[in-house]
Every structure is written in C-alpha cells, then in structure tokens.
Design a protein around this motif. Sequence first.
Motif, PDB file in Angstrom:
ATOM      1  N   MET A   1       0.846  -1.194   0.000  1.00  0.00           N
ATOM      2  CA  MET A   1       0.000   0.000   0.000  1.00  0.00           C
ATOM      3  C   MET A   1       0.883   1.247   0.000  1.00  0.00           C
ATOM      4  SD  MET A   1      -3.028   1.455   0.199  1.00  0.00           S
ATOM      5  CE  MET A   1      -4.176   0.175   0.754  1.00  0.00           C
ATOM      6  N   PRO A   2       0.665   2.192  -0.909  1.00  0.00           N
ATOM      7  CA  PRO A   2       1.464   3.423  -0.927  1.00  0.00           C
ATOM      8  C   PRO A   2       1.276   4.216   0.365  1.00  0.00           C
ATOM      9  CG  PRO A   2       0.232   3.160  -2.972  1.00  0.00           C
ATOM     10  CD  PRO A   2      -0.285   2.126  -2.023  1.00  0.00           C
ATOM     11  N   ARG A   3       2.286   4.971   0.700  1.00  0.00           N
ATOM     12  CA  ARG A   3       2.218   5.839   1.872  1.00  0.00           C
ATOM     13  C   ARG A   3       1.999   7.274   1.413  1.00  0.00           C
ATOM     14  NH1 ARG A   3       6.079   8.825   4.698  1.00  0.00           N
ATOM     15  NH2 ARG A   3       7.770   7.993   3.396  1.00  0.00           N
ATOM     16  N   ILE A   4       1.002   7.935   1.996  1.00  0.00           N
ATOM     17  CA  ILE A   4       0.708   9.325   1.669  1.00  0.00           C
ATOM     18  C   ILE A   4       1.491  10.226   2.612  1.00  0.00           C
ATOM     19  CG2 ILE A   4      -1.093  11.088   1.484  1.00  0.00           C
ATOM     20  CD1 ILE A   4      -3.094   8.843   0.943  1.00  0.00           C
ATOM     21  N   THR A 490       8.900   1.303  -0.910  1.00  0.00           N
ATOM     22  CA  THR A 490       7.526   1.694  -0.584  1.00  0.00           C
ATOM     23  C   THR A 490       7.188   2.974  -1.332  1.00  0.00           C
ATOM     24  OG1 THR A 490       7.681   0.712   1.623  1.00  0.00           O
ATOM     25  CG2 THR A 490       5.931   2.339   1.257  1.00  0.00           C
ATOM     26  N   LYS A 491       6.192   2.919  -2.164  1.00  0.00           N
ATOM     27  CA  LYS A 491       5.809   4.094  -2.938  1.00  0.00           C
ATOM     28  C   LYS A 491       5.251   5.171  -2.019  1.00  0.00           C
ATOM     29  CE  LYS A 491       3.145   5.519  -6.990  1.00  0.00           C
ATOM     30  NZ  LYS A 491       2.251   5.079  -8.098  1.00  0.00           N
ATOM     31  N   ALA A 569     -14.459   8.215   1.653  1.00  0.00           N
ATOM     32  CA  ALA A 569     -13.127   7.740   1.283  1.00  0.00           C
ATOM     33  C   ALA A 569     -12.124   8.884   1.411  1.00  0.00           C
ATOM     34  CB  ALA A 569     -13.125   7.190  -0.144  1.00  0.00           C
ATOM     35  N   HIS A 570     -10.865   8.510   1.532  1.00  0.00           N
ATOM     36  CA  HIS A 570      -9.771   9.483   1.581  1.00  0.00           C
ATOM     37  C   HIS A 570      -9.153   9.548   0.189  1.00  0.00           C
ATOM     38  CE1 HIS A 570      -6.898  11.874   3.999  1.00  0.00           C
ATOM     39  NE2 HIS A 570      -6.043  11.524   3.051  1.00  0.00           N
ATOM     40  N   PHE A 571      -9.141  10.725  -0.398  1.00  0.00           N
ATOM     41  CA  PHE A 571      -8.687  10.876  -1.779  1.00  0.00           C
ATOM     42  C   PHE A 571      -7.422  11.724  -1.863  1.00  0.00           C
ATOM     43  CE2 PHE A 571     -13.341  10.383  -2.288  1.00  0.00           C
ATOM     44  CZ  PHE A 571     -13.361   9.285  -3.149  1.00  0.00           C
ATOM     45  N   VAL A 572      -6.579  11.393  -2.834  1.00  0.00           N
ATOM     46  CA  VAL A 572      -5.509  12.272  -3.309  1.00  0.00           C
ATOM     47  C   VAL A 572      -5.945  12.743  -4.683  1.00  0.00           C
ATOM     48  CG1 VAL A 572      -3.098  12.458  -4.008  1.00  0.00           C
ATOM     49  CG2 VAL A 572      -3.716  11.058  -2.015  1.00  0.00           C
ATOM     50  N   TYR A 573      -5.867  14.040  -4.941  1.00  0.00           N
ATOM     51  CA  TYR A 573      -6.463  14.583  -6.152  1.00  0.00           C
ATOM     52  C   TYR A 573      -5.720  15.834  -6.615  1.00  0.00           C
ATOM     53  CZ  TYR A 573      -8.364  17.816  -2.712  1.00  0.00           C
ATOM     54  OH  TYR A 573      -8.470  18.740  -1.704  1.00  0.00           O
ATOM     55  N   SER A 574      -5.951  16.179  -7.860  1.00  0.00           N
ATOM     56  CA  SER A 574      -5.490  17.463  -8.389  1.00  0.00           C
ATOM     57  C   SER A 574      -6.713  18.242  -8.855  1.00  0.00           C
ATOM     58  CB  SER A 574      -4.517  17.259  -9.554  1.00  0.00           C
ATOM     59  OG  SER A 574      -5.128  16.543 -10.616  1.00  0.00           O
ATOM     60  N   LEU A 575      -6.564  19.539  -8.984  1.00  0.00           N
ATOM     61  CA  LEU A 575      -7.651  20.392  -9.456  1.00  0.00           C
ATOM     62  C   LEU A 575      -7.539  20.575 -10.959  1.00  0.00           C
ATOM     63  CD1 LEU A 575      -7.643  23.246  -6.770  1.00  0.00           C
ATOM     64  CD2 LEU A 575      -8.866  21.073  -6.729  1.00  0.00           C
ATOM     65  N   SER A 576      -8.667  20.551 -11.645  1.00  0.00           N
ATOM     66  CA  SER A 576      -8.663  20.759 -13.090  1.00  0.00           C
ATOM     67  C   SER A 576      -9.863  21.601 -13.495  1.00  0.00           C
ATOM     68  CB  SER A 576      -8.685  19.420 -13.840  1.00  0.00           C
ATOM     69  OG  SER A 576      -9.955  18.805 -13.730  1.00  0.00           O
ATOM     70  N   VAL A 577      -9.769  22.154 -14.689  1.00  0.00           N
ATOM     71  CA  VAL A 577     -10.869  22.925 -15.256  1.00  0.00           C
ATOM     72  C   VAL A 577     -11.569  22.038 -16.279  1.00  0.00           C
ATOM     73  CG1 VAL A 577     -11.518  24.979 -16.559  1.00  0.00           C
ATOM     74  CG2 VAL A 577      -9.626  25.091 -14.912  1.00  0.00           C
TER      75      VAL A 577
END
Length: 596
Positions: A1-4, A490-491, A569-577
């Motif tokens: 599992m990746p580590r944030i 570990t990613k 859920a816990h998300f990792v995200y970027s903002l986009s138009v």
Amino acid sequence: MPRIATRNYSAETAQTLADSGITPLLARVYAARGVTHADELAGGLTRLLSFETMKGITAMAVRLADAIADGKKLLVVADYDADGATACAVAVRGLQMFGARVEFIVPNRFEYGYGLTPQIVQLAARFEPDIIVTVDNGIASVDGVAEANRLGIEVLVTDHHLPGDELPDAACIVNPNQPGCPFPSKNLAGVGVMFYVLLSLRAELRQRGVFNSPLPQVGLREGRSEAAGHPPAYSLRVEGAGERGIQVEPNLATLLDLVALGTVADVVKLDQNNRILVQQGLARIRAGRGCAGINALLKMARKQVEQVSSYELGFVVGPRLNAAGRLEDMSLGIRCLLTDDPDEAAELARQLDELNRARRDIEADMQESALAALEQVDPSDGHTLTLYNEDWHQGVIGILASRLKDRFHRPVIAFARANEEELKGSGRSIPGLHLRDALDLVSKRHPQLIQKFGGHAMAAGVSVRTEHFEAFRAAFEAVAQELLSTADLTKVIETDGELTAAEFSLEFARSLEQQVWGQGFPQPSFEGEFGVASQRVVGEKHLKLKLEREGVPIEAIMFNHADELPPRAHFVYSLSVNEYNGRQSLQLVIQHCEYE
C-alpha cells in the motif's frame, strides 16, 4: 500500500512569498518546491543562465561561424525520440536562420541503434558533409567519432546525457554534464543544449558584424537519400538563391515552442532555467505563434492552442511525436516540426496520430503479456523486475517499463529481441536507484554481461547477448539490493496537504493550469476525506463522482477505475478545469483513494 506524505515547506518562506503578492495557497505550494524568492518564478528570457559558462560553447560557435562563412555543408545527426526530434528541428531551423547549408538524418533505431555509430557515420558520409553536428547524442560515440575522423569529417557533439569513462575525440563537445563544465544547470534537455549553442553562435556572428553583411538567401527543398538495404534519410537543404543583406539579426525566440516541447517530453528536471524555457515556449504557442507542426498535433488531439499547458506537451504532443521513432522512422516527426505549410503539417500530424494509436494497441498487448508472466511471481520478493518476451516490440519496451515501474514501484528493465544474438532493453527507475550508475556497476563487476548501455538516473538503455539474459537479471538484482533500502521500495504519494471548502475554486484551478509543472517541480496534488454523494461509470472504465466536503458539492472523476466506492473515502487529487458545452467548472481528478 502506498504511503501518503505531505510535502514539507518553510512557513517563513511561504510568508515571504505571500508578502511579495503571491496568494497564500500558491505561496505554500511554491515553498514546498524549494522556491525561496518571488524572482525565482520570473519567466523573462533575461533571467536565463548565460551560455558563456558552458564548456566548449564559444569554440563551437567559432567553428560554426567559420563553416557558414566558408559555405561548408553541415549534417545534423539526430536521435529518434521527441527530444532528439525537437533538437534536430531547432538545429536545422536555427542554422538556416544564419545562412548555413544544412541537412539532417535520423537513423532508423531498428537498423542502426542509438548514437553516432560507425555505421551511421558511413550512412552520413553519403551526404558528403564537411561537419557532422550531433543533437541529443554523441557523448558516448567514441567509435563513431573515430570513424568520422578517419573519413575526414569534423564532428561537433551537442548532448546532455551522462558521459562514460572515455570522451569521443570530437572537434568540440558541448554538454553541461561533461567533466569540467561549470554551467550551473545540469538539467538541460538535448534541445536546450542546441538552443544554447545557437545563442552562442548568434553572439559570435554579432561580434563579426555579419548581420550587416550580405548572406546567401535561404531556400528549402526536401531530399531523400536511399541505398539498398538502408532506410531513407531525409534532409533539409539550404541553398543560395541570390544575396540579401540581413539588417536584423534572427530572433531565436521563435524556436522556443520547440525547446519547450522537447524539454517537457524528455522529462528532465524543471529547474528555474528549464521553467523559463518552457514558460516562454508555452506563451508562444498560446499566442498562436507556435510552429505549424505543433499546432497541427494539438488540433489532431482536439486541444485548444490557447489553453495548452505543459501537460499537453508531455502527454499529448510528445507521445504522437515519439510514435514515429518507436514504430517507424522519426524523420516523419521531424518533417512535421520543420514544415511551415499548415496543410502539410496537418497530413503529417494525421500520420503521427495513426502511429500513436498503433503504439497504444501494441503497448496494451505487451502489458497484458507482462502481467500474465508476473502472475506466478510476487514483485515484492525482489528489488527489481527484468523481463523479456520475444514477441515484444523494440520501440515500445520503454513505455512498458514505465507502466510496470509505476504499478509495482520497482526498477524495471524490459527487453525485446534485436536479432538472433542480442537483446535490447529499456529501463525505468524509482527514487533511490540511479539507473545508469547501477548498470555501470553491473558492467564493472561482470564485464562480459553488458554489450553497451547509457542513459540517466531514471531511464536507461542496455544491450545484452541473449544467452546472458538470466545472468544479467541476477546481477542487476544484486546491485539493486545493495543500493535500495526497504523504505525506497515503498511508494510515497506526496501531496500539498488539505484544502478548505473555500479553497475549492475555479479561479485557483485556472491559475494552476497556467503554471509550468513537471519533473522536479510537480503539479500540486491535495488530499482529504470526502463523502461520496453519487457515482456512475462513464466511458465504460471511468468513475464520475459527486463528492461532498463541509456541505459543499464538488464534481470529480477517477480515470481507469470502475469499481464502486463506499460512502466515504480518503482521496488524493489534483484540481482541473472541466469544459463542457462552452461552460467551465471545477473538477477534481482523483489520483488515489483509500477506504476501509
């Protein structure tokens, strides 16, 4: 599992940036990327590092200026990736601006391999050049340069790759990574190095007063050189057609769209100097002053020129250009970048788009076979993945290695058959393992295993004899076990922390899209827990979401994920138009999610 993990930054530095007029949120983002003062974000060309500190560049400018004055024939020998193609286009267009007689060849990778080999020199000799100028290659071409010297052809090497133990006996070498070069930035792409050579050449010609002297008028025609058993070599010939006085010196800024494309596509680190080059190139493209080929490739992908960002250069234009070198002949891509005829550019862009579609199909088949082979193997049992399949395509193994590296977070080298006796491999690495140095260590410990290798920290190529594949796999694994720690395997997904509900704004997303992001200066990503108000599958494999944060509804999409998510859920995200039917709205692009 990746580590944030949240990127560290200095609150004091962020405040200093905010005090200079940068919004507090952007100040935090920049501080986490090592920016300490607002002037580091200035994108003016006056802030470019001077060419004068680059080893060999003044001597090369003198040789090129003399060659132009004497009417000598120059032959550009290019590499077959996007960096090599753009470097070739910059060289040909730039030297043409100064009145040079210039042609180019780009060897077929499947026939000649990489670099200025003796075989490529023999092919080049049929053009009867006085001088060979390498772009994005040559620093390791000891035998090729020796062959050119034997034939009486002068060689000027422009490159950015790491040198080996021995440098070629070229008339001149310009490479910021060669021993003894004090140029502060070691991250220039091959196209950036060639652009700097042109800056130095312009200064030399300016000093000679050439821009007030008559020069041959430039005329273009395309030629083909063919011989039995050899692929065609395309050239752009510059011919005298009367004389004209050049009163205004050439504007090299017209080449920055090509410099930006090659810099982003080659995934070099975007230090301040490279960011200036990319920012200036993007500005030209957005203003409608990009070359016909880049415009045609963007149009083929249905992208708006006015809104182009570094993402489009790296993931839209770059792959279409690279497809030519991966599957056929990169001369097709270079011709697309050299033509000023919009109709010709459109046709060449169409052909490149078709090649890219074919490349995607080949890649999908290769990835399927690779994953099938790995079903019986637990990647976590080792530190590396080294794979070979006799059916894999030589031109696509680099992309396959990259996909597997991203999936398993291991250094990967994928091999394809070059001939009955030799395998060619393309590798991609993870932070913690300098791939070229690792291959160098294998070569020193086991001199019989590697025929040749070269590359960077994160990407490299290597050739081995077929019977040595298993021994190489074991030797590479042994070296990686010494150099990589358990933590390296570990990613880690780095984010810029959480956003408040008030910070989810279309204006902020727009401002982010206008910035230059890339290798070493990553696009901002954020994290946080959201409620999942609704979800549906679109395009058969993507999840369209409506999320909720502090009572605020937010649209989102998760590409290549069709499985249903839980209510939270816990998300990792970027903002986009997101633009639909002429209307723009904020959209989160989900990169990773975790839930119980």
